[in-house]
Design an enzyme around this catalytic site. Sequence first.
Site, PDB file in Angstrom:
ATOM      1  N   LYS A  83       0.849  -1.188   0.000  1.00 43.37           N
ATOM      2  CA  LYS A  83       0.000   0.000   0.000  1.00 43.37           C
ATOM      3  C   LYS A  83       0.887   1.241   0.000  1.00 43.37           C
ATOM      4  O   LYS A  83       1.751   1.388   0.875  1.00 43.37           O
ATOM      5  CB  LYS A  83      -0.833  -0.037   1.283  1.00 43.37           C
ATOM      6  CG  LYS A  83      -2.296   0.279   1.097  1.00 43.37           C
ATOM      7  CD  LYS A  83      -3.012  -0.032   2.396  1.00 43.37           C
ATOM      8  CE  LYS A  83      -4.325   0.668   2.473  1.00 43.37           C
ATOM      9  NZ  LYS A  83      -4.928   0.520   3.791  1.00 43.37           N
TER      10      LYS A  83
HETATM   11  C1  E4P Z   1      -8.222   0.819   4.304  1.00 46.05           C
HETATM   12  O1  E4P Z   1      -7.541   0.499   3.381  1.00 46.05           O
HETATM   13  C2  E4P Z   1      -8.201   2.180   4.879  1.00 46.05           C
HETATM   14  O2  E4P Z   1      -6.953   2.462   5.412  1.00 46.05           O
HETATM   15  C3  E4P Z   1      -9.293   2.299   5.903  1.00 46.05           C
HETATM   16  O3  E4P Z   1     -10.491   1.821   5.334  1.00 46.05           O
HETATM   17  C4  E4P Z   1      -9.452   3.698   6.461  1.00 46.05           C
HETATM   18  O4  E4P Z   1     -10.593   3.716   7.262  1.00 46.05           O
HETATM   19  P1  E4P Z   1     -10.901   4.883   8.319  1.00 46.05           P
HETATM   20  O5  E4P Z   1     -11.218   6.116   7.552  1.00 46.05           O
HETATM   21  O6  E4P Z   1     -12.078   4.375   9.087  1.00 46.05           O
HETATM   22  O7  E4P Z   1      -9.668   5.028   9.150  1.00 46.05           O
END
Ligand code: E4P
Length: 220
Positions: A83
């Site tokens: 990522k």
């Molecule tokens: C996933 O890949 C993201 O990092 C995550 O869904 C972020 O979610 P949040 O906005 O609830 O922290």
Amino acid sequence: MKFFVDTADVAEIKELAATGLVDGVTTNPSLVAKTGRDFFEVLREICDIVDGPISAEVAATDYDTMLAEGRALSKLADHIAVKVPLTPDGLKACKALTSEGIMVNVTLCFSAAQAILAAKAGASFVSPFVGRIDDVGSDGMALIADIVEIYAGYLDFETEILVASVRHPMHVVDAAKMGADIVTIPPGVLRAMFNHPLTDKGLAAFLADWKKTGQSILDR
Ligand code: E4P
């Protein structure tokens, strides 16, 4: 439509994977920090539980270090998706890692313009954060509709739309209506999707009526 679970909690992943509904996992530095555990140890355990893509985020922001971190993470398993943030260096790292055959999830996407860049960089996944857009008074799902429409016009875009920052079951329903490829769902939201008071009420009535018949399906 594929379901990923959005957590670094191994016990939760094990429990949800047992439903047979989990196609992958997404983690981020905040989710890993919440576990208080060693990142690589957590990732190894998740990779053993789920066969599909497991997103593991780099911690650097410069190209060279992102590349090195991405390569290190990808060595853990073939199904690691590195990522990277949606920044110029992140997209450069995306292109380089993709050319090495490594899956890349471009994260922190908040606009259609950014999603176009992620596809151009060859990302396997782009993660638009719908909940965080809603949080600031805008429409997160409108962004998903835009990206679905744009990507549909270009057959050479192979990037899958991974709806992230999901807050409730309706985000999942709306993403499905729009034809998004994947939704990454927090465990609590995935559990909430099973629930309906009429299911509980109907089941209780069926069980009570079945008891009256005095029969057993297995006792034959
Ligand atoms: C996933 O890949 C993201 O990092 C995550 O869904 C972020 O979610 P949040 O906005 O609830 O922290």
